[in-house]
Design an enzyme around this catalytic site. Structure first.
Site, PDB file in Angstrom:
ATOM      1  N   HIS A  52      28.052  36.119  51.268  1.00  0.00           N
ATOM      2  CA  HIS A  52      28.392  36.463  49.889  1.00  0.00           C
ATOM      3  C   HIS A  52      28.803  37.923  49.699  1.00  0.00           C
ATOM      4  CE1 HIS A  52      27.471  34.882  45.588  1.00  0.00           C
ATOM      5  NE2 HIS A  52      28.509  35.676  45.586  1.00  0.00           N
ATOM      6  N   TYR A  93      23.796  31.071  42.130  1.00  0.00           N
ATOM      7  CA  TYR A  93      24.406  30.783  40.839  1.00  0.00           C
ATOM      8  C   TYR A  93      23.393  30.037  39.977  1.00  0.00           C
ATOM      9  CZ  TYR A  93      28.991  32.139  42.696  1.00  0.00           C
ATOM     10  OH  TYR A  93      30.049  32.838  43.242  1.00  0.00           O
ATOM     11  N   SER A 103      37.256  35.351  40.074  1.00  0.00           N
ATOM     12  CA  SER A 103      37.605  35.899  38.761  1.00  0.00           C
ATOM     13  C   SER A 103      39.119  36.087  38.642  1.00  0.00           C
ATOM     14  CB  SER A 103      36.876  37.226  38.514  1.00  0.00           C
ATOM     15  OG  SER A 103      36.927  37.608  37.163  1.00  0.00           O
ATOM     16  N   PRO A 104      39.909  35.047  38.985  1.00  0.00           N
ATOM     17  CA  PRO A 104      41.363  35.211  39.027  1.00  0.00           C
ATOM     18  C   PRO A 104      42.021  35.385  37.676  1.00  0.00           C
ATOM     19  CG  PRO A 104      40.792  32.902  39.303  1.00  0.00           C
ATOM     20  CD  PRO A 104      39.496  33.671  39.325  1.00  0.00           C
ATOM     21  N   LEU A 105      41.314  35.076  36.598  1.00  0.00           N
ATOM     22  CA  LEU A 105      41.918  35.170  35.266  1.00  0.00           C
ATOM     23  C   LEU A 105      41.576  36.478  34.562  1.00  0.00           C
ATOM     24  CD1 LEU A 105      41.215  31.501  34.088  1.00  0.00           C
ATOM     25  CD2 LEU A 105      43.323  32.424  35.086  1.00  0.00           C
ATOM     26  N   GLY A 106      40.938  37.387  35.273  1.00  0.00           N
ATOM     27  CA  GLY A 106      40.545  38.653  34.664  1.00  0.00           C
ATOM     28  C   GLY A 106      41.728  39.440  34.137  1.00  0.00           C
ATOM     29  N   GLY A 107      41.646  39.830  32.891  1.00  0.00           N
ATOM     30  CA  GLY A 107      42.676  40.699  32.335  1.00  0.00           C
ATOM     31  C   GLY A 107      43.747  40.030  31.521  1.00  0.00           C
TER      32      GLY A 107
END
Length: 293
Positions: free
Chosen positions: A128, A53, A208-212
């Protein structure tokens, strides 16, 4: 904050995905550290990072070093914080991502992470991504050696399917404690992995749980989206509750399975404070039905 378990460690039900603090468009150091401190103040005790990162070439471990500095300058107790880092990917500095899953690379990567985090043993070390050029058993075997040597306390996987989870479980036993896959309103194809994790007692960490849920992505429902007017349902429920769509989204994820611990990214203190509050937002059965399964 409500808590959930990763292995033998109890963590806040919402973690912090620290990647945005170090990649393209990252904030300055002051705001980045303030974001980590705000997370800790809000009850977040899981921080997810990785050696890859970073933004530019030659910055390997930028995020790990940042997290270490933020913890060192925090005024409160950090003894209950679980740092989860990862090895097996790289960033040459041109925006691309590489995958290297050889045992030799993973062992070297772990040694580097130990030094940057300033710890004797990494709380949770995650592979990863599977390397198609390396037998899966060899990559996972490197985690077993690191566990046996006491360099990592618990092992996790990322970007894997059910077959890879089962094989890793046979190699690592109950020292395999987490799986980190993409899961969000936009991507709902991890049901098999989530259910396997539930049956095995393994934590599932959606990345990326907030995607969309952004307004710009409201382009109509697809096979992977909620049935009721697409992703707009998250905004409707949020407006009715007087909270943000991201808080509703994270609460929805928590309701999907008791093993889920979402790790939303954040680059501002106010963002992680809002995300952390999702741990205490309980959606009704009717609201969950409107958001879809």
């Amino acid at each position: 904050m409500r808590t959930r378990r990763i292995g033998d460690v109890e963590v806040g039900a919402v973690g912090l995905g620290a990647m945005p603090l170090s990649i393209e468009g990252r904030p300055d150091e002051g705001r980045a550290v303030a974001t980590v401190h705000a997370a800790l103040d809000a009850g977040v005790t899981l921080i997810d990072t990785a050696d890859c990162y970073h933004w530019h070439a030659g910055e390997i471990g930028h995020n790990e070093e940042l997290i270490a500095r933020a913890l060192a300058t925090y005024g409160g107790d950090t003894s209950s914080v679980l740092i989860a880092t990862k090895g097996g990917r790289g960033r040459p500095g041109d925006g691309s991502w590489t995958v290297t899953g050889t045992p030799e690379h993973l062992k070297r990567a772990c040694e580097g992470s130990l030094k940057r985090l300033g710890v004797d043993a990494i709380g949770l070390y995650q592979l990863h991504k599977p390397d198609p050029e390396v037998p899966w058993g060899e990559s996972v075997g490197a985690l077993r050696e690191l566990l046996d040597e006491g360099k990592i306390r618990m092992a996790g996987l990322s970007n894997v399917d059910v077959h890879q989870i089962r094989q890793a479980r046979r190699i690592l036993g109950d020292r395999l404690v987490s799986v980190q896959n993409r899961c969000s309103p936009a991507v709902r194809d991890s049901d098999l992995e989530v259910e396997l994790c539930r049956r095995l007692g393994i934590a599932f960490l959606p990345w990326s749980p907030l995607g969309g849920i952004s307004r710009s992505s409201l382009d109509g429902p697809s096979a992977l989206e909620p049935a009721e007017s697409g992703r707009e349902a998250f905004h409707t429920v949020a407006a009715e509750r007087g909270v943000s769509p991201q808080r509703v989204c994270l609460s929805w994820l928590l309701a999907r399975s008791p093993v889920i611990v979402p790790i939303p990214g954040a680059s501002r203190p106010e963002t992680i404070r809002d995300s952390a509050a999702a741990a205490d937002l309980i959606l009704s059965e009717d609201e969950l039905a409107r958001l879809g399964t």
